[in-house]
Design a protein around this motif. Structure first.
Motif, PDB file in Angstrom:
ATOM      1  N   VAL A 143     -25.443  21.258  -6.341  1.00 36.29           N
ATOM      2  CA  VAL A 143     -26.010  19.915  -6.326  1.00 36.29           C
ATOM      3  C   VAL A 143     -24.886  18.884  -6.359  1.00 36.29           C
ATOM      4  O   VAL A 143     -24.064  18.856  -7.279  1.00 36.29           O
ATOM      5  N   MET A 199     -29.712  16.290 -14.776  1.00 32.49           N
ATOM      6  CA  MET A 199     -29.939  17.216 -13.672  1.00 32.49           C
ATOM      7  C   MET A 199     -31.276  16.983 -12.984  1.00 32.49           C
ATOM      8  O   MET A 199     -31.431  17.269 -11.800  1.00 32.49           O
ATOM      9  N   LYS A 200     -32.267  16.459 -13.693  1.00 32.70           N
ATOM     10  CA  LYS A 200     -33.530  16.109 -13.046  1.00 32.70           C
ATOM     11  C   LYS A 200     -33.281  15.072 -11.950  1.00 32.70           C
ATOM     12  O   LYS A 200     -33.778  15.185 -10.826  1.00 32.70           O
ATOM     13  N   ARG A 254     -37.323  21.748  -2.894  1.00 33.00           N
ATOM     14  CA  ARG A 254     -36.380  20.690  -2.559  1.00 33.00           C
ATOM     15  C   ARG A 254     -37.054  19.453  -1.985  1.00 33.00           C
ATOM     16  O   ARG A 254     -36.499  18.356  -2.053  1.00 33.00           O
ATOM     17  N   THR A 267     -21.954  16.369 -10.532  1.00 28.85           N
ATOM     18  CA  THR A 267     -22.923  16.169  -9.447  1.00 28.85           C
ATOM     19  C   THR A 267     -22.744  14.821  -8.741  1.00 28.85           C
ATOM     20  O   THR A 267     -23.451  14.535  -7.785  1.00 28.85           O
ATOM     21  N   ARG A 286     -31.058  16.691  -8.984  1.00 28.12           N
ATOM     22  CA  ARG A 286     -31.806  17.579  -8.084  1.00 28.12           C
ATOM     23  C   ARG A 286     -32.752  16.792  -7.186  1.00 28.12           C
ATOM     24  O   ARG A 286     -33.059  17.231  -6.073  1.00 28.12           O
ATOM     25  N   THR A 294     -37.487  18.445  -9.892  1.00 30.19           N
ATOM     26  CA  THR A 294     -36.380  18.189 -10.819  1.00 30.19           C
ATOM     27  C   THR A 294     -35.875  19.439 -11.518  1.00 30.19           C
ATOM     28  O   THR A 294     -34.772  19.440 -12.061  1.00 30.19           O
ATOM     29  N   GLU A 295     -36.672  20.509 -11.493  1.00 26.12           N
ATOM     30  CA  GLU A 295     -36.193  21.776 -12.045  1.00 26.12           C
ATOM     31  C   GLU A 295     -35.649  22.691 -10.952  1.00 26.12           C
ATOM     32  O   GLU A 295     -35.284  23.836 -11.214  1.00 26.12           O
ATOM     33  N   GLY A 296     -35.627  22.207  -9.709  1.00 30.99           N
ATOM     34  CA  GLY A 296     -34.981  22.932  -8.627  1.00 30.99           C
ATOM     35  C   GLY A 296     -35.783  24.052  -8.007  1.00 30.99           C
ATOM     36  O   GLY A 296     -35.222  24.893  -7.299  1.00 30.99           O
ATOM     37  N   ASP A 319     -26.073  22.660 -11.824  1.00 30.88           N
ATOM     38  CA  ASP A 319     -26.177  23.453 -10.605  1.00 30.88           C
ATOM     39  C   ASP A 319     -24.964  23.184  -9.721  1.00 30.88           C
ATOM     40  O   ASP A 319     -24.728  22.047  -9.299  1.00 30.88           O
TER      41      ASP A 319
END
Length: 257
Positions: free
Chosen positions: A116, A203-204, A68, A230, A207, A63-65, A113
């Motif tokens: 994403v 974002m978590k 993957r 996203t 991703r 989740t922090e990228g 990001d």
């Protein structure tokens, strides 16, 4: 589904009312600090509810990228207060951290990001979404009042993974980690979160490839902006009767999926 055993301690207290006082006892959630190491380097320390440490670590990397998929991970070793991970990626030695609205640390990146983008590959019935809010009900929260819950639910309404933690970010990382370690397809599930939805939370999910988030709590402007960029469907203010979608409402259908 493996349920997490949540550690609680009972503490004595004094209950006061406008007519007097009396002894009382309360169940309180226990916290501990675990440190994550990636390729031999200290990555971060996380204050969390004991349990699912390995899942938390894997979910955090996803989740922090930093990775993957599980294919990027070569080794996981969990000890009492640390988790060591080895991944076939080049770790940036200049990683920066940010203090988030929850008081927790995350990796500093651009707010959203740019690479994403979550495609519309799965639709979700509004009836399933609203009925699934029952999965947020939890005995730990009833006993302590201090728990955040995250669940991953299939499009048919089946509860797949659930985690309880003192931190809303940690709870999400734990359910993502469970799903990843089991090799499940996160793009076919939706996330239910008990917490507010700023950029760091949205974002978590993005991703991890989770297409929809639903929460009883409020969105934050940065979370809405990231969800729109996203293509994550962000639903907030949810009750058993209604919810509001702030982005990508086309994933939600009236009737059966």
């Amino acid at each position: 589904m493996t349920l997490q055993d949540v550690a609680m301690h009972q503490y004595a207290s004094t209950k006061f009312t406008d007519t007097g006082s009396e002894p009382a006892f309360d169940e309180v959630m226990v916290e501990k600090t675990i440190t994550l190491y990636l390729n031999g380097n200290r990555l971060t320390s996380i204050v969390t509810t004991p349990g699912f440490g390995k899942e938390l670590a894997v979910g955090f990397l996803i989740t922090e990228g930093l990775i993957r998929s599980l294919k990027d991970l070569e080794e996981i070793r969990e000890m009492d207060d640390r988790v060591e991970l080895r991944a076939g990626i080049a770790q940036d030695s200049e990683l920066e951290y940010e203090l988030r609205s929850s008081g927790g640390l995350g990796l500093r990146r651009s707010i959203c990001d740019a690479e994403v983008f979550v495609p519309v590959a799965q639709n979700f019935s509004i009836g399933v979404l609203l009925a699934s809010l029952k999965y947020l009900d939890d005995e730990t929260q009833k006993k302590t009042g201090g728990a955040h819950t995250a669940t991953l639910v299939g499009a048919d309404g089946t509860l797949r993974y659930k985690a309880v933690d003192i931190g809303r970010h940690n709870a999400v990382d734990k359910v993502v980690g469970q799903a990843v370690l089991h090799g499940d397809d996160l793009s076919r599930m939706f996330l239910i979160s008990s917490g507010r939805q700023p950029a760091g939370m949205v974002m978590k999910a993005a991703r991890a490839g989770i297409p929809l988030i639903i929460s009883k709590a409020a969105p934050i402007s940065s979370g809405i902006d990231c969800a729109r960029q996203t293509n994550v469907t962000l639903c907030c203010y949810a009750t058993r009767e209604k919810t509001k979608a702030f982005s990508s409402p086309d994933r939600i259908i009236i009737g059966s999926p």
